[in-house]
Scaffold this active site. Sequence first.
Site, PDB file in Angstrom:
ATOM      1  N   ARG A 112       6.071  34.207  -4.352  1.00  0.00           N
ATOM      2  CA  ARG A 112       5.858  32.807  -4.725  1.00  0.00           C
ATOM      3  C   ARG A 112       4.539  32.337  -4.133  1.00  0.00           C
ATOM      4  NH1 ARG A 112      10.631  28.648  -3.837  1.00  0.00           N
ATOM      5  NH2 ARG A 112       9.809  28.729  -1.736  1.00  0.00           N
ATOM      6  N   THR A 116       1.663  26.512  -5.273  1.00  0.00           N
ATOM      7  CA  THR A 116       2.264  26.107  -6.553  1.00  0.00           C
ATOM      8  C   THR A 116       3.758  26.425  -6.618  1.00  0.00           C
ATOM      9  OG1 THR A 116       1.877  28.255  -7.569  1.00  0.00           O
ATOM     10  CG2 THR A 116       0.085  26.628  -7.723  1.00  0.00           C
ATOM     11  N   ASP A 208      13.200  31.809   5.398  1.00  0.00           N
ATOM     12  CA  ASP A 208      12.487  32.783   4.567  1.00  0.00           C
ATOM     13  C   ASP A 208      13.167  34.147   4.710  1.00  0.00           C
ATOM     14  OD1 ASP A 208      10.560  34.887   3.822  1.00  0.00           O
ATOM     15  OD2 ASP A 208       9.195  33.215   3.524  1.00  0.00           O
ATOM     16  N   ASP A 211      10.900  37.243   5.664  1.00  0.00           N
ATOM     17  CA  ASP A 211      10.475  37.236   7.071  1.00  0.00           C
ATOM     18  C   ASP A 211      11.635  37.561   8.004  1.00  0.00           C
ATOM     19  OD1 ASP A 211       7.816  36.705   6.613  1.00  0.00           O
ATOM     20  OD2 ASP A 211       8.066  34.531   6.689  1.00  0.00           O
TER      21      ASP A 211
HETATM   22  C1  PRP Z   1      11.387  34.697  -2.021  1.00  0.00           C
HETATM   23  C2  PRP Z   1      12.710  35.275  -2.433  1.00  0.00           C
HETATM   24  C3  PRP Z   1      12.629  35.224  -3.931  1.00  0.00           C
HETATM   25  C4  PRP Z   1      11.837  33.964  -4.186  1.00  0.00           C
HETATM   26  C5  PRP Z   1      12.787  32.876  -4.563  1.00  0.00           C
HETATM   27  O1  PRP Z   1      10.389  35.648  -2.089  1.00  0.00           O
HETATM   28  O2  PRP Z   1      12.945  36.544  -1.910  1.00  0.00           O
HETATM   29  O3  PRP Z   1      11.980  36.345  -4.509  1.00  0.00           O
HETATM   30  O4  PRP Z   1      11.191  33.640  -2.948  1.00  0.00           O
HETATM   31  O5  PRP Z   1      12.092  31.736  -4.898  1.00  0.00           O
HETATM   32  P1  PRP Z   1      12.051  31.140  -6.360  1.00  0.00           P
HETATM   33  O6  PRP Z   1      13.458  31.186  -6.882  1.00  0.00           O
HETATM   34  O7  PRP Z   1      11.576  29.724  -6.159  1.00  0.00           O
HETATM   35  O8  PRP Z   1      11.103  31.938  -7.188  1.00  0.00           O
HETATM   36  P2  PRP Z   1       8.900  35.347  -1.545  1.00  0.00           P
HETATM   37  O9  PRP Z   1       8.057  34.782  -2.610  1.00  0.00           O
HETATM   38  O10 PRP Z   1       8.992  34.556  -0.281  1.00  0.00           O
HETATM   39  O11 PRP Z   1       8.347  36.797  -1.287  1.00  0.00           O
HETATM   40  P3  PRP Z   1       8.805  37.903  -0.226  1.00  0.00           P
HETATM   41  O12 PRP Z   1      10.148  38.427  -0.673  1.00  0.00           O
HETATM   42  O13 PRP Z   1       7.727  38.916  -0.350  1.00  0.00           O
HETATM   43  O14 PRP Z   1       8.891  37.272   1.131  1.00  0.00           O
HETATM   44  N1  URA Z   2      12.535  32.016  -0.537  1.00  0.00           N
HETATM   45  C1  URA Z   2      13.159  32.165   0.641  1.00  0.00           C
HETATM   46  O1  URA Z   2      13.037  33.220   1.302  1.00  0.00           O
HETATM   47  N2  URA Z   2      13.907  31.155   1.093  1.00  0.00           N
HETATM   48  C2  URA Z   2      14.080  30.003   0.420  1.00  0.00           C
HETATM   49  O2  URA Z   2      14.804  29.108   0.888  1.00  0.00           O
HETATM   50  C3  URA Z   2      13.419  29.862  -0.814  1.00  0.00           C
HETATM   51  C4  URA Z   2      12.650  30.893  -1.280  1.00  0.00           C
END
Ligand code: PRP
Ligand code: URA
Length: 217
Positions: A112, A116, A208, A211
């Site tokens: 994400r 945005t 997150d 993380d």
């Molecule tokens: C997080 C999560 C999803 C997404 C959800 O990933 O693991 O993939 O956000 O958000 P959305 O429904 O609003 O799209 P992130 O973008 O943080 O990436 P990561 O898994 O690499 O930490």
């Molecule tokens: N991605 C995450 O990891 N946590 C949230 O709450 C939303 C998006």
Amino acid sequence: MANFNFANNSKFHHVKHPLIEHKLAILRDINTTTKQFMELAEEIAMLLTYEATKDLPLEEVTVETPLERAKCYMVSGKAVGIVPILRAGLGMVSGVQKLIPNAKVGHIGLYRDHDTHEPVEYYCKLPADAEQRTLIVVDPMLATGGSASDAITMIKKRGVTKIKLCCIVSAPEGVQKVLDDHPDVDVYVASLDRCLNENCYILPGLGDAGDRLFGTK
Ligand code: PRP
Ligand code: URA
């Protein structure tokens, strides 16, 4: 605020079980360690998989028991593929594999954008025979639904028609988006949380997920 009601949507499955509730409580806790978080994500993924595979087709087989021949049933054909959305989805793969060791694993890279909140694609590699399998897309978090919806679109473009989505924590907004964009896809969640905050994080959520799984913050 929009009024969400998924109770009558047969494609939405809120998987309720005392073990899931218990594990979710620990998963959400800010004091839970990276090691515990990884183990709990795996265990909840396993419990979701049990529900998500209830309709897998079976074929009759004959088995020699120590006493006699028995008519038994086994999952038929090239059954399942697992598709984690990188990177947090990786934390659920081992849970699905514990129940379906022969499942092939594809990967979809999406993150994400911090400003945005829109998903940005960077990778897609699916099993060569993906279109013959039921693909279970896994991601712990379904927030706005942008990432999951885009991932499913990418999979469909490669000819796959049987797709399920398993998420640990969901927001109503994300569930609604996936059901609207992909009415053919079954969505399984361990929790339907209250809402999103101004940064599109799920409340109460767990922070997150990437993380917390990989200790990167
Ligand atoms: C997080 C999560 C999803 C997404 C959800 O990933 O693991 O993939 O956000 O958000 P959305 O429904 O609003 O799209 P992130 O973008 O943080 O990436 P990561 O898994 O690499 O930490
Ligand atoms: N991605 C995450 O990891 N946590 C949230 O709450 C939303 C998006």
